[in-house]
Design an enzyme around this catalytic site. Sequence first.
Site, mmCIF file in Angstrom:
data_model
loop_
_atom_site.group_PDB
_atom_site.id
_atom_site.type_symbol
_atom_site.label_atom_id
_atom_site.label_comp_id
_atom_site.label_asym_id
_atom_site.label_seq_id
_atom_site.Cartn_x
_atom_site.Cartn_y
_atom_site.Cartn_z
ATOM 1 N NE ARG A 1 -1.971 1.966 3.266
ATOM 2 C CZ ARG A 1 -1.847 1.893 4.579
ATOM 3 N NH1 ARG A 1 -2.480 0.972 5.263
ATOM 4 N NH2 ARG A 1 -1.080 2.750 5.229
ATOM 5 C CG HIS B 1 -6.508 2.957 6.090
ATOM 6 N ND1 HIS B 1 -6.876 1.710 5.625
ATOM 7 C CD2 HIS B 1 -7.591 3.454 6.739
ATOM 8 C CE1 HIS B 1 -8.131 1.474 5.988
ATOM 9 N NE2 HIS B 1 -8.587 2.512 6.659
ATOM 10 C CE1 TYR C 1 1.227 2.982 8.326
ATOM 11 C CE2 TYR C 1 0.002 4.616 9.611
ATOM 12 C CZ TYR C 1 0.170 3.888 8.451
ATOM 13 O OH TYR C 1 -0.703 4.043 7.410
#
Lengths: 359, 327
Positions: free
Chosen positions: A258, A262, A271
């Site tokens: 990805r 998100h 993160y």
Amino acid sequence: MTRDAALLLPSTEPVTLIDPDGHPVPVGQDMPDPQALLHAYAALIAARRLNDQAGALVRQGRLAVYPSSHGQEACQVACVQVLDDGDWLFPTYRDTAAIVARGVDPVQALTLLRGDWHNGYDPAATRVAPQATPLATHLLHAVGVAHAARLRGEPTVVMATCGDGATSEGDFHEALNFAAVFRTPVVFFVQNNHYAISVPLDRQTAAPSLAHKGVGYGIPGERVDGNDVAALLSVLGAAVDRARSGDGPQLIEAHTYRVQAHTNADDPGRYRSADEVTPWLAKDPIMRLETFLRGRGLLDDDTIAAYVEQASLVAERMRTGLAGEPETDYRDLFAHVYAEPTPQLLDQQALVADEVSRD
Amino acid sequence: MTEKLTMAAALNRALRDAMRADDTVVMFGEDVGPLGGVFRITDGLTAEFGDQRCFDTPLAESGILGMAIGMAMNGMRPVVEMQFDAFAYPAFEQVVSHAAKMRNRTRGKLTVPIVIRIPYAGGIGGVEHHCDSSEAYYAHTPGLHVVAPSDPADAYGLLRHAIASDDPVVFLEPKKLYFARAEADLTAPVPPIGTAVIRRPGTDATLIAYGPAVPVALEAAEAAAQEGRSLQVVDVRSIVPFDDDTVCDAVRSTGRAVVVAEAAGFGSVSAEVVARVTERCFHWLHAPIRRVTGFDIPYPPPKLEHFHLPSVDRVLDAVDDLQWEDA
């Protein structure tokens, strides 16, 4: 079906047919034919354009949110291209590009994310289930749809997608187990993009791979390079064929990434580092196929321009279809709770009608 | 033609007749195949219809519900059995987020005509996790019908209605009434889902009950009659949709009411009934509506359940409290 564990295990490395530099990889599997690859290339261009346009519409406030499949477009187009008209697709919230590749109007496909209703297309007519936002629950529905078709003797195959995070859910386990026990023709297609919002894959599983989970159910698992549309067409196509011929469910894990957040509401800087993302940009699914096709003399600038023009029509449809405020009707709130509204719902609708009449 | 039979036999007959009438009706769950279910409700169905129409599944309630939803999306009318009330909870997400919402999410393009049969409630000496009254969880979820029969004839008719319904129906089967015999004419039509019925006429006060509490209310009414008090008994039958008209007309006719239910009282269906009736009948009431419910405790162990269950005496005491001195 076999109960020989060795035959159920995936290959040691994900299947790749075209490497990130666009070179064919010498393996035992056949390369899809040129027409299939050109079709996939056009679909990749359209899917990338859809993702870009949807991102722009979020920034303009036309969509509430958009979980992009940018970088995962090979998975999006391949899982649809291997299906017949009578087959079903069970997508997740990140699979809008797959839904549109299946032929659903992009404006209807984006109804959920625009917010004028939950699901905007006709799932029965399009054989595309509503996008699932809860994780893995729809995999069981896929099993049910496939089982009903099988009881009627129909040749239907169901393609059910989920992400790496969803493989931790109980319904993932129950769906694979039910599908295996009843030998239902479902291809479980896991797009392992290495993140469930912020949580990385190593916090989801200690398994050798997600495809290895199949052996626990008696389902053959296979791993495939999720940015190589040729490998995806080959592996998913073979899985669909096996399911249709009565071999039962199949589990395919695509290794992808990805590359974006998100959703637009996410902050991946909290993160993961840019250093982690950068190598994946070089593995982009479009460039490698383009290099490969050009090298074979199958693709030239004029053809690419024609595909880009086709894709721009999709983007144009999105811009015009999602311009302005959507029309909504409060009566929809009450009309589809039951086959017939209850007396209580009619009272509640009358209350809103009275309020509206006074506005 | 009346016959004497149990609720278990009536339910079995309803399933058999529905499966004979409609090839799309399938029955599945845990132990429902050759065994016929732990309460034998599906006895003989696999033998008559084959193991594609009545079959055992892996032991996983979410899987059962989820597969039923998918089959319903693709033209079938599945009936599933949750083996016990408290064992249905793993399926909760499938029930409330999917079965209940599919029609709404798709504006009617997909429907989920499934029946979720749940042997429910206590009074059978069952060990823990086998006796929950879980109706409030389902009744609180828009999109579900929730029904509970109280005698064999109604069990047969309501189950036929539930299977014919184009909406998901949570069908609560009072375990303690499974094997009580009663006269029933299964060929006689019963009122549709959404309809309450008057089980016993009366003029002094109205007892409102459903499922396993209905026989308790009827027994209380019989005892009260011996003491010269005429109690009317309303059987709610259909918790959702709720029949406000029948229930409220009954309460207005007597001016006093007691709601009897086995579930814990707090945040319950019985609380909803009191609220609805009070909102609609305030000026007809001679006393606040009383409730006799289970206590707000986890379902008791077998040797203690008699303290918990609504009893005839507790119902009669509640009736005595309806401010008769002011009449």
